[in-house]
Design a protein around this motif. Structure first.
Motif, PDB file in Angstrom:
ATOM      1  N   THR A  33     -14.222  15.285  -2.164  1.00  0.00           N
ATOM      2  CA  THR A  33     -13.482  15.287  -0.904  1.00  0.00           C
ATOM      3  C   THR A  33     -13.552  13.889  -0.309  1.00  0.00           C
ATOM      4  OG1 THR A  33     -15.454  15.997   0.328  1.00  0.00           O
ATOM      5  CG2 THR A  33     -13.971  17.724  -0.443  1.00  0.00           C
ATOM      6  N   ALA A  37     -11.099  11.378  -3.105  1.00  0.00           N
ATOM      7  CA  ALA A  37     -10.960  12.681  -3.768  1.00  0.00           C
ATOM      8  C   ALA A  37     -10.031  12.624  -4.974  1.00  0.00           C
ATOM      9  CB  ALA A  37     -10.452  13.725  -2.775  1.00  0.00           C
ATOM     10  N   ASP A  65     -21.038  17.336  -4.086  1.00  0.00           N
ATOM     11  CA  ASP A  65     -19.918  16.577  -3.534  1.00  0.00           C
ATOM     12  C   ASP A  65     -20.464  15.553  -2.550  1.00  0.00           C
ATOM     13  OD1 ASP A  65     -17.579  15.621  -2.398  1.00  0.00           O
ATOM     14  OD2 ASP A  65     -17.157  17.453  -1.261  1.00  0.00           O
TER      15      ASP A  65
END
Length: 383
Positions: A33, A37, A65
């Motif tokens: 993200t 991303a 992430d």
């Protein structure tokens, strides 16, 4: 009492059996993200194709992430090393995050295969970098290819605009040095942030300097911003981008504004277009066939190739490491895996042919670079 002894013996035997078959744990830190991303998502998709067993050894992948943020990347890496006890860390997707992770990697004495291109991630191989490797062509290698093309086109002046972070600075350091050595004048140098919504001021400065060519040193979809602005103000010179944009999302976002742009990329991005005598053709096609088979035609990217080569390196290094140590002995196994990675020679992947050494933890040479021109939303190999 005899029953108790038998129960204890059985428990010990079960524990030993479990220990003898300990899994190899691979931590994966990606920018799934945030502004990067468009790099992290294809890398994640590639890791999902990774084998779950290598040389008879079960492999477990643990994803984190980092949200394109260096602080988050550091926290994720520390959790993977300290809590999850991973044997190897793959990632991050971008140079600032990979640079920030070095201290944690070094302190944890855990090998790391970065998917970012920054040369300072692995050079010089001292201190914490002893534990770091990376798969993409370094900024230095790609900058040299662009300068060679500028010289071939008899370009005498060029402008530079790049990210205001470690990626942009690394590109500036390598490109400006090589351009100067080649007798090319850099007439403007501008910066912008990954989250910028306007670069009008920077582009007007560049336009005023009247360069014959412009290099945009950025990655992912944010790199489309300066190019679109250059076209908006009527710039007619040659535009170059870095391999940090080589994915379908960038082509989609930039659209027709990017037609004619020259980009150095991994051979894997244009696998089918490589000549039959290319030493990378077979391995690049293996990658392309697997990835497009899973995700569709024209889905290849620089970042999926970078991730693919991380497992290629592991497939060659793991059997060597297993002869020296076992996963149940985390400290010794991490060291054995690092040593095995450093000893790899002539390993052909999607990005190129890797030969590591105690002074080179990237291992690629000029065979890992091909120049492409963007034509109507596709990468066309330049002959």
């Amino acid at each position: 009492m005899k029953t108790v002894h038998l129960v204890l013996a059985a428990a010990v035997a079960m524990a030993c059996a479990a220990s003898a078959h300990a899994d190899v744990k691979v931590g994966v830190v990606l920018s799934q993200t945030g502004p990067a991303a468009s790099l992290g998502i294809p890398e994640q998709k590639t890791v999902e194709l990774f084998p779950k067993q290598i040389d008879g050894q079960k492999i477990v992948y643990i994803f984190k992430d980092d949200a394109s943020d260096p602080t988050t990347a550091v926290k994720a890496t520390k959790e993977l090393i300290d809590s999850d006890k991973v044997d190897l860390v793959i990632g991050s997707s971008i140079t600032p995050n990979s640079m920030a992770m070095l201290d944690v990697i070094g302190a944890g004495k855990t090998p790391n295969i970065s998917l970012a291109a920054g040369r300072p991630i692995v050079f010089p191989v001292t201190g914490n970098r002893v534990w770091a490797f990376n798969t993409p062509q370094t900024t230095g290698l790609m900058a040299r290819a662009i300068v060679k093309n500028l010289v071939a086109d008899k370009t005498k002046s060029v402008a530079f605009i790049g990210f205001d972070d470690a990626y942009g600075e690394d590109w500036w350091n390598n490109f400006s040095k090589d351009a100067k050595a080649a007798g090319i004048q850099v007439v403007a140098s501008e910066r912008f942030s990954r989250t910028a919504t306007s670069v009008t001021g920077q582009i007007l400065h560049i336009l005023g300097a009247k360069p014959q060519a412009v290099l945009i040193a950025a990655s992912g979809t944010p790199a489309a911003l300066p190019e679109r602005e250059l076209k908006k103000v009527g710039y007619k010179g040659q535009i170059y981008q870095t391999h940090g944009v080589a994915n379908p999302d960038f082509l989609r976002v930039c659209g027709a504004d990017c037609n004619g742009t020259i980009v150095p990329v991994s051979p894997g991005v244009v696998a089918e277009q490589l000549p039959a005598n290319s030493p990378i053709k077979a391995s690049a096609m293996k990658f392309a066939t697997a990835y497009e088979g899973a995700y569709g035609k024209n889905s290849l990217s620089q970042f999926s190739a970078n991730a693919w080569d991380a497992i290629t390196l592991l497939e060659h290094a793991l059997p060597v490491a297993l002869k020296q140590a076992k996963p149940e002995d985390t400290v010794a196994f991490r060291a054995a895996l690092r040593n095995a990675l450093e000893g790899l020679k002539d390993v052909t992947g999607a990005d190129g042919i890797y030969s590591m050494s105690p002074t080179d933890h990237n291992g690629l040479d000029d065979r890992a670079v091909v120049l492409t021109r963007i034509e109507n939303g596709t990468w066309k190999l330049m002959k």
